[in-house]
Design a protein around this motif. Sequence first.
Motif, PDB file in Angstrom:
ATOM      1  N   ARG A  96       0.817  -1.217   0.000  1.00 53.19           N
ATOM      2  CA  ARG A  96       0.000   0.000   0.000  1.00 53.19           C
ATOM      3  C   ARG A  96       0.846   1.261   0.000  1.00 53.19           C
ATOM      4  NH1 ARG A  96      -3.307  -2.756   3.936  1.00 53.19           N
ATOM      5  NH2 ARG A  96      -2.256  -1.564   5.589  1.00 53.19           N
ATOM      6  N   ALA A  97       2.080   1.137   0.484  1.00 54.61           N
ATOM      7  CA  ALA A  97       2.928   2.317   0.658  1.00 54.61           C
ATOM      8  C   ALA A  97       3.614   2.767  -0.631  1.00 54.61           C
ATOM      9  CB  ALA A  97       3.979   2.039   1.733  1.00 54.61           C
ATOM     10  N   VAL A  98       3.677   1.898  -1.634  1.00 51.57           N
ATOM     11  CA  VAL A  98       4.438   2.210  -2.850  1.00 51.57           C
ATOM     12  C   VAL A  98       3.624   1.862  -4.088  1.00 51.57           C
ATOM     13  CG1 VAL A  98       6.696   1.900  -1.751  1.00 51.57           C
ATOM     14  CG2 VAL A  98       5.570  -0.064  -2.814  1.00 51.57           C
ATOM     15  N   ASP A  99       4.032   2.439  -5.211  1.00 51.61           N
ATOM     16  CA  ASP A  99       3.363   2.165  -6.483  1.00 51.61           C
ATOM     17  C   ASP A  99       4.068   1.086  -7.294  1.00 51.61           C
ATOM     18  OD1 ASP A  99       1.342   4.059  -6.082  1.00 51.61           O
ATOM     19  OD2 ASP A  99       2.588   5.683  -6.869  1.00 51.61           O
ATOM     20  N   VAL A 100       5.309   0.744  -6.922  1.00 53.43           N
ATOM     21  CA  VAL A 100       6.057  -0.246  -7.697  1.00 53.43           C
ATOM     22  C   VAL A 100       5.620  -1.652  -7.313  1.00 53.43           C
ATOM     23  CG1 VAL A 100       8.035   1.297  -7.932  1.00 53.43           C
ATOM     24  CG2 VAL A 100       7.955  -0.333  -6.026  1.00 53.43           C
ATOM     25  N   PRO A 101       5.842  -2.649  -8.188  1.00 52.84           N
ATOM     26  CA  PRO A 101       5.494  -4.043  -7.860  1.00 52.84           C
ATOM     27  C   PRO A 101       6.296  -4.556  -6.670  1.00 52.84           C
ATOM     28  CG  PRO A 101       5.910  -3.779 -10.217  1.00 52.84           C
ATOM     29  CD  PRO A 101       6.372  -2.531  -9.563  1.00 52.84           C
ATOM     30  N   VAL A 102       5.651  -5.372  -5.849  1.00 54.00           N
ATOM     31  CA  VAL A 102       6.290  -5.956  -4.669  1.00 54.00           C
ATOM     32  C   VAL A 102       6.072  -7.471  -4.669  1.00 54.00           C
ATOM     33  CG1 VAL A 102       6.387  -6.033  -2.145  1.00 54.00           C
ATOM     34  CG2 VAL A 102       5.939  -3.851  -3.318  1.00 54.00           C
TER      35      VAL A 102
END
Length: 239
Positions: free
Chosen positions: A74-80
């Motif tokens: 939720r904190a980032v827009d990049v794939p995790v």
Amino acid sequence: MSKVDTFRALHHDRPPGDPLVLPGPWDAASARVFAEAGFPALATPSAGVAASLGHEDGQTPADEMFAAVARITRAVDVPVSADVEGGYGLAPRELVERLLEAGAVGCNLEDSENDVLKDPHRHADWLAEVRAAAGDRLFVNARVDTFACGVADPGRAVERAALYVAAGADCVYPIGAPPDVLPQLRAGIQGPVNVGAKVAGGPSPAELGALGATRITFGPGLQRRAAQALRDIAAGLVK
């Protein structure tokens, strides 16, 4: 392009010496730091997340691990991608659904338990069930624990990797493989190869890429380095 498609594409058509470098965030704050630094994707380390939650490596309850992964995604827009150890005993379909609910685009799955290697054929069958449940919605990184369990013969790692790739794994991770055997592993393994790197010392990501690594992860190394930096700061405050 979806996040999982973006993540999958990052693993292919990479020139030698230019592996995909995936820092390992252990919480939302660290994830933001890595994303703001410009990394195109991230991969959580189970040991680093465990430490951030106050657990020993391998002792994090499944609910806590998935909740931590969800906070990171939720904190980032990049794939995790998420390290979910051995899958916490969940049935493949439930494991897949919980990863997707947490916002992960991929997962890291181990082939040992309590430092004992699992039967590779049964593990491959289980990976095939995970792949069937996930379809193309998750990138599956199959860890090969032979070196970590004291089996030094690279051929054993290649044999396991072949079974896991045939079962549908997108990438294999011969954790603990010495750098000098990477060319042999690269020659024997079809598809992307994940290699662990040290945060300081040892071959650089570019050097590991030249030896055959497709992607680089750091395990809990970044979390431990950050914890040491905080210890140093704390020690200065009490003087």
